[in-house]
Enzyme design. Sequence first.
Site, PDB file in Angstrom:
ATOM      1  N   GLU A 178       0.876  -1.169   0.000  1.00  0.00           N
ATOM      2  CA  GLU A 178       0.000   0.000   0.000  1.00  0.00           C
ATOM      3  C   GLU A 178       0.911   1.215   0.000  1.00  0.00           C
ATOM      4  O   GLU A 178       1.875   1.296   0.774  1.00  0.00           O
ATOM      5  CB  GLU A 178      -0.917   0.033   1.221  1.00  0.00           C
ATOM      6  CG  GLU A 178      -1.740   1.331   1.261  1.00  0.00           C
ATOM      7  CD  GLU A 178      -2.829   1.366   2.326  1.00  0.00           C
ATOM      8  OE1 GLU A 178      -2.887   0.460   3.167  1.00  0.00           O
ATOM      9  OE2 GLU A 178      -3.621   2.337   2.299  1.00  0.00           O
ATOM     10  N   ASN A 225      -4.360   5.152  -2.139  1.00  0.00           N
ATOM     11  CA  ASN A 225      -5.523   5.737  -1.461  1.00  0.00           C
ATOM     12  C   ASN A 225      -6.062   6.928  -2.244  1.00  0.00           C
ATOM     13  O   ASN A 225      -5.310   7.828  -2.610  1.00  0.00           O
ATOM     14  CB  ASN A 225      -5.131   6.203  -0.062  1.00  0.00           C
ATOM     15  CG  ASN A 225      -4.786   5.036   0.841  1.00  0.00           C
ATOM     16  OD1 ASN A 225      -5.663   4.309   1.286  1.00  0.00           O
ATOM     17  ND2 ASN A 225      -3.493   4.845   1.073  1.00  0.00           N
ATOM     18  N   GLU A 259      -7.796   2.304  -3.453  1.00  0.00           N
ATOM     19  CA  GLU A 259      -8.489   2.173  -2.165  1.00  0.00           C
ATOM     20  C   GLU A 259      -9.371   3.393  -1.922  1.00  0.00           C
ATOM     21  O   GLU A 259      -8.896   4.527  -1.963  1.00  0.00           O
ATOM     22  CB  GLU A 259      -7.470   2.036  -1.024  1.00  0.00           C
ATOM     23  CG  GLU A 259      -6.760   0.706  -1.031  1.00  0.00           C
ATOM     24  CD  GLU A 259      -6.022   0.444   0.282  1.00  0.00           C
ATOM     25  OE1 GLU A 259      -6.179   1.231   1.239  1.00  0.00           O
ATOM     26  OE2 GLU A 259      -5.278  -0.556   0.330  1.00  0.00           O
ATOM     27  N   ASP A 305     -11.708   0.575   1.649  1.00  0.00           N
ATOM     28  CA  ASP A 305     -10.824   0.730   2.807  1.00  0.00           C
ATOM     29  C   ASP A 305     -11.650   0.941   4.082  1.00  0.00           C
ATOM     30  O   ASP A 305     -12.796   1.388   4.009  1.00  0.00           O
ATOM     31  CB  ASP A 305      -9.952   1.983   2.560  1.00  0.00           C
ATOM     32  CG  ASP A 305      -8.642   1.922   3.323  1.00  0.00           C
ATOM     33  OD1 ASP A 305      -8.490   1.056   4.189  1.00  0.00           O
ATOM     34  OD2 ASP A 305      -7.767   2.772   3.021  1.00  0.00           O
ATOM     35  N   GLU A 332      -6.525  -5.296   7.748  1.00  0.00           N
ATOM     36  CA  GLU A 332      -5.463  -4.308   7.960  1.00  0.00           C
ATOM     37  C   GLU A 332      -5.172  -4.169   9.444  1.00  0.00           C
ATOM     38  O   GLU A 332      -6.035  -4.393  10.283  1.00  0.00           O
ATOM     39  CB  GLU A 332      -5.810  -2.952   7.331  1.00  0.00           C
ATOM     40  CG  GLU A 332      -7.021  -2.265   7.909  1.00  0.00           C
ATOM     41  CD  GLU A 332      -7.310  -0.910   7.243  1.00  0.00           C
ATOM     42  OE1 GLU A 332      -6.509  -0.456   6.408  1.00  0.00           O
ATOM     43  OE2 GLU A 332      -8.346  -0.320   7.588  1.00  0.00           O
TER      44      GLU A 332
HETATM   45  P1  C2E Z   1      -5.231   3.651   5.579  1.00  0.00           P
HETATM   46  O1  C2E Z   1      -5.347   3.734   4.094  1.00  0.00           O
HETATM   47  O2  C2E Z   1      -6.224   2.834   6.304  1.00  0.00           O
HETATM   48  O3  C2E Z   1      -3.771   3.146   5.825  1.00  0.00           O
HETATM   49  C1  C2E Z   1      -3.431   2.253   6.826  1.00  0.00           C
HETATM   50  C2  C2E Z   1      -2.885   2.964   8.011  1.00  0.00           C
HETATM   51  O4  C2E Z   1      -2.764   2.034   9.081  1.00  0.00           O
HETATM   52  C3  C2E Z   1      -1.477   3.522   7.770  1.00  0.00           C
HETATM   53  O5  C2E Z   1      -1.335   4.677   8.570  1.00  0.00           O
HETATM   54  C4  C2E Z   1      -0.621   2.429   8.334  1.00  0.00           C
HETATM   55  O6  C2E Z   1       0.654   2.873   8.737  1.00  0.00           O
HETATM   56  C5  C2E Z   1      -1.423   1.990   9.498  1.00  0.00           C
HETATM   57  N1  C2E Z   1      -1.138   0.610   9.875  1.00  0.00           N
HETATM   58  C6  C2E Z   1      -0.875  -0.429   9.069  1.00  0.00           C
HETATM   59  N2  C2E Z   1      -0.669  -1.538   9.757  1.00  0.00           N
HETATM   60  C7  C2E Z   1      -0.782  -1.230  11.069  1.00  0.00           C
HETATM   61  C8  C2E Z   1      -0.713  -1.965  12.282  1.00  0.00           C
HETATM   62  O7  C2E Z   1      -0.455  -3.190  12.326  1.00  0.00           O
HETATM   63  N3  C2E Z   1      -0.914  -1.288  13.440  1.00  0.00           N
HETATM   64  C9  C2E Z   1      -1.180   0.021  13.452  1.00  0.00           C
HETATM   65  N4  C2E Z   1      -1.364   0.612  14.629  1.00  0.00           N
HETATM   66  N5  C2E Z   1      -1.278   0.762  12.314  1.00  0.00           N
HETATM   67  C10 C2E Z   1      -1.091   0.129  11.129  1.00  0.00           C
HETATM   68  P2  C2E Z   1      -0.819   6.017   7.967  1.00  0.00           P
HETATM   69  O8  C2E Z   1       0.302   5.771   7.029  1.00  0.00           O
HETATM   70  O9  C2E Z   1      -0.613   6.908   9.122  1.00  0.00           O
HETATM   71  O10 C2E Z   1      -2.020   6.521   7.097  1.00  0.00           O
HETATM   72  C11 C2E Z   1      -3.194   6.913   7.699  1.00  0.00           C
HETATM   73  C12 C2E Z   1      -4.247   7.197   6.672  1.00  0.00           C
HETATM   74  O11 C2E Z   1      -3.882   8.319   5.873  1.00  0.00           O
HETATM   75  C13 C2E Z   1      -4.415   6.093   5.662  1.00  0.00           C
HETATM   76  O12 C2E Z   1      -5.226   5.123   6.216  1.00  0.00           O
HETATM   77  C14 C2E Z   1      -5.061   6.811   4.514  1.00  0.00           C
HETATM   78  O13 C2E Z   1      -6.429   6.959   4.723  1.00  0.00           O
HETATM   79  C15 C2E Z   1      -4.424   8.161   4.595  1.00  0.00           C
HETATM   80  N6  C2E Z   1      -3.370   8.263   3.580  1.00  0.00           N
HETATM   81  C16 C2E Z   1      -2.062   7.921   3.675  1.00  0.00           C
HETATM   82  N7  C2E Z   1      -1.435   8.191   2.504  1.00  0.00           N
HETATM   83  C17 C2E Z   1      -2.347   8.711   1.656  1.00  0.00           C
HETATM   84  C18 C2E Z   1      -2.324   9.176   0.302  1.00  0.00           C
HETATM   85  O14 C2E Z   1      -1.310   9.157  -0.379  1.00  0.00           O
HETATM   86  N8  C2E Z   1      -3.497   9.666  -0.231  1.00  0.00           N
HETATM   87  C19 C2E Z   1      -4.643   9.678   0.485  1.00  0.00           C
HETATM   88  N9  C2E Z   1      -5.750  10.131  -0.098  1.00  0.00           N
HETATM   89  N10 C2E Z   1      -4.707   9.237   1.747  1.00  0.00           N
HETATM   90  C20 C2E Z   1      -3.573   8.744   2.337  1.00  0.00           C
HETATM   91 MG    MG Z   2      -5.662   2.600   2.659  1.00  0.00          MG
HETATM   92 MG    MG Z   3      -7.467   1.568   6.193  1.00  0.00          MG
END
Ligand code: C2E
Ligand code: MG
Ligand code: MG
Length: 555
Positions: A335, A393, A425, A455, A512
């Site tokens: 991802e 995403n 997603e 998602d 996830e």
């Molecule tokens: P998401 O798409 O649901 O991404 C998964 C989030 O859960 C990611 O946080 C990831 O680091 C975190 N995660 C994955 N596995 C685990 C785990 O085992 N434990 C825990 N505690 N966390 C885990 P992240 O990177 O902070 O991203 C948060 C949200 O920000 C993402 O949720 C997504 O909605 C958004 N996001 C991140 N990058 C982009 C992007 O390029 N474009 C858009 N539109 N949204 C983004």
């Molecule tokens: Mg995602």
């Molecule tokens: Mg997610």
Amino acid sequence: MFETALAEPLASILNTSIDAVFVTTRDGTIVWVNGAAENMFGWSGAEMRGRNIALLMPPPVKNQHDSFLAAFRPGRGVTHVLGIDRSLDAVRRDGTLIPVEIGISTFELNGDRYFAGFVRDISERRAAGERLRFLATHDQITGLPNGMLFVEELKAELARRTAPAVIVITPVGFWRVAERHGRSSAEHMIRMIAKRLRDAAGPGAFVGRIHGESFAVMTLGDPMGLAKKLCDAVSLPIAWGSVHLHLGAAAGIATSRRTDSAPDPLLQDAHSAASYAASRSPWGGISLFTEDLGRRIAREALMEERLREAISQQTLTLALQPKVRARDGSLSGAEALARWHDDVLGEVPPSEFVPLAERTGLIGDLGRVMLRLALMQLADWQRRSLPLTMAINISAVDLRQPDLALRLADAIRETGCDPVGIVIELTESALIDDPEQATERLHAIKALGVSLSLDDFGTGYSSLSYLRHFPIDSLKIDRSFVIDTPDIATAAAVAHTVVALAKSLGMKTIAEGVETEAQASFLRDIGVDVFQGFLFGRPLTVAQFADFALSHPAS
Ligand code: C2E
Ligand code: MG
Ligand code: MG
């Protein structure tokens, strides 16, 4: 006797004047009037002669008159004009006032000093002036005071030290509704909102339309109670032809308790608080401006500025979190997650800057930057024959843009990747707004040859009846359910249900946030297809991911 002294031809000339002409002695006794004076004031010449000119003055002017006469010393032939730059009224016989302009001069006749006054009725001019002032200080659509007048009134109220509060109220969703129902609906909504605000505010409050769709209310009463009333008034449905228009309402309150309160900052604070309230929820809410909120708003403004810069300088980076197959732990893809390190703000998490980008309209550019980075990486894998998928995403805000499929097509062409490896997603919230339009857009995206994944599944308000109409390939069970499995029965039941639902709709499931072996084994048992979580791999840099891929072949 003055009649006879005044030469006959001169008297008849003065009698043709449209202006009223008076001649008085130096103490103000009227000795001669023309016909226009009789018409203008309703007294006959005989009635006026012998009486003091104060007869024609309203009380406040009367008091000043004596001192004025005493001080009045124009030179010969010089006319002093009163009433040009400030309003001056005269009084008729029936007591009504008449706005006038008066030219006064003095002359000597047979050794006596006289005053001559030419009095002009300027009612029409003043009415035109008042109309102009009204136009300049009121909004033409609603007739409400405009921002300029509002600030003027606020200034006057502050000068009285009555500690007024200012409420700025903005309908939320206004432009979305207006876009759908046409320009004339916008005007209709503005009129209805103005009327309702005026009614809700009551006679004690001062209501203005300050700009665009924003209104302001000044009150000496309880601002919180009034703000609630105003929001309720704005969010009642507005009838428009055969439909009802629904708006949210955001209100910001600023009170003048701060000693340095001036009208502009007060209005600005209320405005900032309203924008803040509007940005926090799709239906608005009420925010009270405080020092703390001011600091938060300032930090957000700084963050917005820095993010804008980061996007244009392309300093955002790509993190890749591995996805592995449940059955054998082999690598299935990654991802793409945005990462932002700022020199001033430090590391800012996407949970903070993505919503900010959505609120400020930066999300389009942010999405474009991340899409390019991710697709370039995917194209690289494909050149090296790595059969990995790249999940990207897409924000709900982006799905509302009609050109999303086009943008995606452009990026695919420019990076030269095979769309078969792309997973888009989306969150449920992107779909519920306008499910029919969303379905259409999803089909356009699918037609490019990419897959779609839902998602954070289970956290939104997804309507199961719609779910089968969306061309979705996989559901991602939200981390909040995964965390509580297998120990908490309800979370386990949700996971179970999602898997069963996905199977019945021909979709795959991804879990996830898998962090423990116990979670993984439970989820594997109930039939989840793919895992993503810290147990298998945290989000990695591109270089780290390359190493990870070497040690976890993609089967
Ligand atoms: P998401 O798409 O649901 O991404 C998964 C989030 O859960 C990611 O946080 C990831 O680091 C975190 N995660 C994955 N596995 C685990 C785990 O085992 N434990 C825990 N505690 N966390 C885990 P992240 O990177 O902070 O991203 C948060 C949200 O920000 C993402 O949720 C997504 O909605 C958004 N996001 C991140 N990058 C982009 C992007 O390029 N474009 C858009 N539109 N949204 C983004
Ligand atoms: Mg995602
Ligand atoms: Mg997610």
